[in-house]
Each structure stands twice: as C-alpha cells, then as structure tokens.
Design a protein around this motif. Structure first.
Motif, PDB file in Angstrom:
ATOM      1  N   LYS A  21      49.758 109.600  64.408  1.00 49.68           N
ATOM      2  CA  LYS A  21      49.410 110.484  63.494  1.00 49.68           C
ATOM      3  C   LYS A  21      50.525 111.786  62.312  1.00 49.68           C
ATOM      4  CE  LYS A  21      45.750 108.383  64.880  1.00 49.68           C
ATOM      5  NZ  LYS A  21      45.112 107.399  63.918  1.00 49.68           N
ATOM      6  N   TRP A 140      45.414 113.817  70.527  1.00 44.75           N
ATOM      7  CA  TRP A 140      45.440 112.155  70.993  1.00 44.75           C
ATOM      8  C   TRP A 140      45.508 112.592  72.632  1.00 44.75           C
ATOM      9  CZ3 TRP A 140      46.167 114.033  66.161  1.00 44.75           C
ATOM     10  CH2 TRP A 140      45.598 113.676  64.693  1.00 44.75           C
ATOM     11  N   GLU A 151      36.970 112.081  67.417  1.00 41.05           N
ATOM     12  CA  GLU A 151      38.212 111.950  66.358  1.00 41.05           C
ATOM     13  C   GLU A 151      37.922 112.637  65.225  1.00 41.05           C
ATOM     14  OE1 GLU A 151      41.102 110.212  63.844  1.00 41.05           O
ATOM     15  OE2 GLU A 151      41.147 110.403  65.939  1.00 41.05           O
ATOM     16  N   ARG A 154      39.690 116.177  65.282  1.00 42.18           N
ATOM     17  CA  ARG A 154      40.876 116.214  65.001  1.00 42.18           C
ATOM     18  C   ARG A 154      41.082 116.547  63.533  1.00 42.18           C
ATOM     19  NH1 ARG A 154      40.783 112.374  70.526  1.00 42.18           N
ATOM     20  NH2 ARG A 154      40.529 110.461  68.822  1.00 42.18           N
ATOM     21  N   GLU A 155      40.843 114.977  63.309  1.00 39.56           N
ATOM     22  CA  GLU A 155      40.728 115.058  61.986  1.00 39.56           C
ATOM     23  C   GLU A 155      40.834 116.067  61.245  1.00 39.56           C
ATOM     24  OE1 GLU A 155      41.489 112.453  59.701  1.00 39.56           O
ATOM     25  OE2 GLU A 155      42.123 111.680  61.799  1.00 39.56           O
TER      26      GLU A 155
END
Length: 674
Positions: A21, A140, A151, A154-155
């Motif tokens: 990522k 992650w 998620e 995290r984005e």
C-alpha cells in the motif's frame, strides 16, 4: 571455474508497492511497510544451488546492521528479520534467477536501509550492494502498534492526501481545504529527514534509531520538529499582523510547499505558521511515516497557565473585554490525533492520542505536546504521560467572567460548558465535520475538587443576545438584546452594547462600534432591543477576524449588573468549482474545471486566484483577476489531468486586494480507470 556472482538484482518495486500500500509515494527506491514480506529477484551468472552456495543479506541502517541468512524454508519467527527462497517461482526461460522473500518484524526501526548480498561458496566470498529501501510503520499489520482494523479508516487516516481543516466558531464552522501532498515528488525523503535532523538524532544517533521502532517516540520527535523553537524545525510561528518577512499563515494551502521550502533552504524554518498549519504539516509527516493521523479542531480552547482549570475573563462596566492575565481562550485550536498502542501505559489507553506541534508550553524541556491518550483526557487521568493535564484544561476548564471597575470586581459569573464546546475532525470518506466531543468529555468523570469557581448566582435581571440572521460579509450585522425583569417592581436600566475585533488566539482589540439605551422594565416583563452594525464599520476587519459582541445592563437603582457576550465570525463568500460530467472523469485524461466567484462587496475588487490539487495539477495555477465590479461574476477555466485513480481535491483561493480577504472553495474529484 568462476564462483557464483550476482549479475542483476530487482527490488520488484511495482509489485511490492501494491502489496505494501505504498504505490504513489515518490522515491527512487523501494518503499515497504514493516511486519510484511517483500520480494527480491536475484539474477546470477549461473544456477544457485543450496548445497553449494550460501546467501546472506546484510540489512544496514547507517552504523547498525544485521546479517540475515537466506534459507530454503520460511522462518516462522515474527520477531526478527528473515529471508527465504520462494519456491515454485523458477522461470524456465531465466534459470539463473532466484526469487527471495524478505520479512521485517513489526517492531523494526523506521528508516532508510541499505541492502547488500554476501555469496559464499568453495570459491570464496563475494559481496555486492543490491539497493536501498525505506521502511515505514504498517497500519495493515495486526502486530504493528499502529494497526488500524478498518480499511476505510486506513484509507482516510493513512493514504488520503487531502483534507479539510475547521476554523471559525462552533456555531459557524469555516471549512479550509488543505493538500497534505503525500504523493508529491520529494515529500517522502523530506519526511524521513525530519527524523534525521532532529536533536535526538544529533545527540545520539544510535539511541535515536533504536527508539524509532516505537511510534510513541517517533510522534514525540515529530511534534518537536514541526516547530523551530528548540531545533531546526519546519515552521516558525507568528501571531502578529506583520508577516512581511515571510508568508501570512492564512495564505498556505498545502503541506508540500512548506516541506519543500524547508528542505531547499537547508532546514531553515519556514515563515510563518499558526496552529492549523503546524497540525496539517504534522499530519502529512506522520501519514507518510505510516502512523494513522487526523487533524482535530477544539472550539473555545483554553490555555490554562497556572493549572487551576479556571480561565478568568474581565470586562468593563460597558462590556469592553480586557486583557488582565496570561490565561486565554482561543476561539479554535487545531492539533492532531494519532492511532497507536500505548505499551508504556496501563491497559485501556490504546487508540487515538493527542499530539500538538504548536509551541505553547514545554514538555520534557522541549516545545512539544503528547502523545496524550484521548481516553485519559476523558477519564480525567491527569497524572498520565504525556501532557494530559494541559490538554485536559484545553477542553474542560471553567470560565469565570467578571465585570470590573478600577480593578475592583463588581460581579462574577461562572460558565462550565463554554470551553471545548465542540471538538471535530473530517468524517470518514466525506467532507462533513464529525463531532468527537464525547470522546474527550465525560461530565460524570470530573472530580468536584477541580471545580473551584462558584456557581452562577440568581439575579433580578437576565440578558440574552441573539442574531436576527446569520452574519454575512457585505451585509449589516443584525442582532437583538433581550432584557428581562424577574422582580415584582419597575426597573430603570441602562444598556451598553459594544463590538470589538479579535483574532482567534487572543483578546479583542479596541471597540469599533457601540450603542447605549435607557429603558423602563415593568415587573416580570421583557424588552427586546434591536441593533445593527453597518458593514462600513466592520469592513476593514478582513474575513479572518472575529467579533466579540458584549452587552451589559445596569439597574440604575440597585447597581445590579448583568453581562452577556458572544464571539462570532462572519460567513464569507465562496469560490464555486464545477466539473462537467463528473461521473466520467478518467485517470490520465485532460479535464476542465470552471472556477466561479461573484463579488459580494459594495466596492470593486481584484486579486490573485490560486488553484491547486495534488494528483490533479503538476503545479499550482496562478491567475490575475481583473477588477470585478460589485455583483459581477468571474468565470475561469482550469485544465487538470488526474494522475491516478481515486478521489482527489481541487481547491482554489482568491486573495483580494482589500483588507487581506481570502476567499476559498474546493471540489472533490473521483478519477476512474479507463
């Protein structure tokens, strides 16, 4: 016969960046996250045979290194570096290629590593450099102390490179678009240099590297390095009106410009920053380093200098606010929260931690603040590291409001709910503010011994201020004062009303508008007094200023006094940005945005329009705006090309030639694959 030698090594950047990522982060080398495998491809001059050749990776961080044997089987230990031959990946067309998986532990040091290969055989040893890689924290990875389980979080808090900073007042929130610029060229290297040029690294580089495995330590170093008060930090703060030797903090729109200027200057501080600039730049650095971070605004933020959790405010008999002590309340204050485990504290204090890079007070002898667990602030754990008491006061202090005459206190009231009235951050995946006040404030947890001020007393008079309509720039400010007589006798009262200009971070300046009246109040009756402040009397303040409005009524018979006050901002016009066919925007295809602004002022204006957008524009677009007559509309086309798939922000600011007024607007753009 010649021994086995390395002909070529590939760090497989493209594939590793997708797995880790880190795609989009700009670097000349590999960028990976700890606690996760990354792959190398080694090409030799002959076939590698495990019974004849021994391969060892040397992973080096300046003067620190470890030797990692490359084995034929996967190492099950998660606490140390390891490497193994990846079976089943032999390509018949390239029989001399060997695929190697390298694993870094989730507690590995964040830094820029050199990678070497040692080949041992009966023919001797052969040593060569493979390349370098940057190792970041890994939200992650469940074993990493910055692990974030969702998620969408995290984005938003790690990968999102744009955001909104909130200013103004709790009743009239101002949205300030900001480019975090995570994916701009050079930003990753600059963020790593923030750690390298810190005082901690200069004093003891070895100790600094060892401690860089802990995000608590990293965040504390970054908190100190964003301001320049003790070191060669990124920003110099300034809260006066003279910014001639630098840039007015209100003119910054992104972190990339600031960080690049700092690095280009040889790490001289960039002039100038205020709280939202410090916080936004810190958010960029920590997100790049892999630590989940969000920018937070605390409305009515107290600065309690003596630790008694009471902020004193003083007014004259006519309602003019005075400056008589070091304590203060900022209309808003901006800091960051980072998500991490707190192994240094007792159980239950993992999660969001407050960090504040704005230089206010020293922590451990250095101008920095945090990380302070939000849970500790809510539960009034004021003896907990780091800096919990200071932040607790910022959101929980009482306000004691006094009317004085010749240094004698005539009356006092106590407000227990003004400080920390609203604490908010950008919502997940949207542009709305999320109210997170309840994560900081739990009234049931407050210790009574900390509430030293007396409760509000009951009086024969009461007073209320109300805006007739929301104040809008270019229009008169209309408000009412409601005076109520709670007694059973007729009262003659005198009303004083005044308005003072103020900046968000300090007490008001001189009065620029005032009025007074004498009225008769029948028993148990109210009187509503209407007032207007003409635009001509506040037009010179600029749109960054706020107004302190205060009213005092005096019972002429008993000399009883009641004060009501409010600090408010004026709604500014906005720049409108429109993109045709927003649902069909494709990455790497040119698009056009229409930027529109209508002059709401009673005079003609001109200025400079700046349009920016990380991942949309290569550089900022600067356009001179010719003279706009009152109510005239400007339409400007700006071409942009999305560099990658995903959501980006196009934002514009118009600096006008009158009273330092800056108008802003933004539009989020979603680029889809072809």
């Amino acid at each position: 016969m010649e021994g086995l030698k390395l002909v070529h090594a590939s760090l497989e950047e493209a594939q590793n960046h997708v797995w880790h990522k880190t795609e989009g982060l700009k670097s000349s080398s590999l960028i990976v996250r700890r606690g996760q495998n990354f792959r190398l491809t080694l090409s030799f001059n002959g076939p590698y045979m495990s019974n004849k050749h021994e391969l060892v990776l040397k992973i080096q961080l300046d003067g620190l290194y470890c030797d990692v044997p490359i084995t034929s089987s996967k190492n099950t230990s998660q606490s140390q570096w390891s490497a193994y031959i990846q079976q089943g990946r032999l390509d018949p067309s390239t029989p001399h290629n060997t695929s190697v998986c390298v694993y870094s532990p989730p507690t590995a040091i964040v830094g820029v590593y050199q990678l070497h290969l040692l080949v041992k055989s009966s023919y001797g040893s052969y040593n060569c450099k493979i390349g370098k890689f940057t190792l970041l924290c890994n939200p992650w990875c469940a074993a990493d102390s910055v692990y974030l389980p969702e998620e969408n979080q995290r984005e938003e808090y790690v990968r999102n490179d744009f955001g909104l900073l909130y200013q103004g007042t709790a009743k009239n929130i101002i949205f300030r678009p900001w480019g975090f610029d995570l994916y701009e060229s050079g930003i990753l290297e600059i963020c790593m240099m923030v750690l390298q040029v810190s005082n901690e690294h200069k004093k003891n580089w070895k100790s600094d590297y060892v401690n860089r495995s802990d995000p608590v330590y990293i965040s504390r170093v970054v908190s100190a390095m964003i301001n320049n008060n003790d070191d060669c930090g990124v920003l110099q703060g300034k809260w006066s009106e003279d910014y001639s030797s630098g840039l007015n903090p209100s003119e910054w729109t992104d972190s990339g410009s600031i960080l690049k200027q700092w690095a280009k200057s040889g790490f001289s501080p960039v002039k100038y920053g205020q709280c939202w600039v410090f916080a936004a730049v810190m958010c960029t650095v920590l997100r790049v380093l892999g630590i989940p971070t969000r920018v937070v605004t605390n409305y009515n933020s107290a600065h309690d200098t003596n630790g008694n959790l009471v902020i004193e405010e003083y007014y004259t008999e006519k309602g003019e606010k005075l400056t008589q002590n070091r304590d203060s309340i900022w209309n808003f204050h901006v800091w960051v929260e980072c998500w991490m485990k707190r192994g240094d504290l007792g159980a239950g204090f993992d999660g969001w931690q407050v960090l504040d890079p704005t230089p206010q007070e020293r922590s451990g002898g250095v101008y920095r603040c945090g990380p302070a667990p939000v849970k500790a602030i809510r539960e009034c754990q004021i003896n907990m590291d780091y800096d919990v008491p200071f932040i607790y006061a910022e959101v929980n202090a009482d306000v004691r409001v006094c009317i004085v005459r010749q240094k004698q206190v005539l009356s006092c009231t106590t407000e227990t709910d003004r400080v920390g009235v609203l604490i908010c951050t950008k919502s997940l995946g949207s542009n709305r503010p999320e109210d997170i006040t309840s994560t900081y404030k739990n009234k049931k947890a407050l210790r009574p011994s900390l509430r030293t001020a007396s409760p509000r007393s009951v009086k024969g008079l009461s007073l209320e201020l109300n805006h007739i309509k929301a104040p809008v720039v270019g229009e008169n400010i209309c408000f009412s004062v409601t005076v109520t007589n709670h007694s059973s006798v007729l009262k003659t009262v005198k009303e004083y009303v005044n308005a003072q200009a103020k900046s968000y971070d300090r007490s008001p300046s001189d009065t620029f508008w005032e009025a007074d009246n004498i009225i008769q109040l029948a028993p148990h009756k109210s009187e509503v007094l209407q007032h207007q402040i003409p635009y001509s009397q506040y037009s010179a303040l600029g749109n960054e200023q706020l107004i302190n409005l205060a009213a005092v009524v005096i019972d002429l018979a008993t000399q009883e006094r009641v004060l009501a006050s409010e600090e408010f901002n004026i709604t500014s016009p906005i720049i409108n940005i429109q993109v045709a066919d927003e649902d069909t925007i494709i990455a790497h295809r040119p698009q056009v945005a229409m930027v529109t602004f209508t002059n709401p002022f009673s005079v003609a204006v001109k200025g400079m329009l700046t349009v920016a957008g990380s991942g949309l524009l290569e550089d900022k677009v600067h356009i001179n705006v010719a003279l706009l007559q009152p109510r005239e509309t400007m339409n400007t086309m700006v071409q942009f090309t999305p560099k990658i798939v995903g959501v980006k922000m196009l934002h514009a600011s118009l600096s006008l030639d009158i009273n330092c007024i800056v108008i802003r607007g933004f539009r989020t753009i979603t680029a889809r694959p072809a």
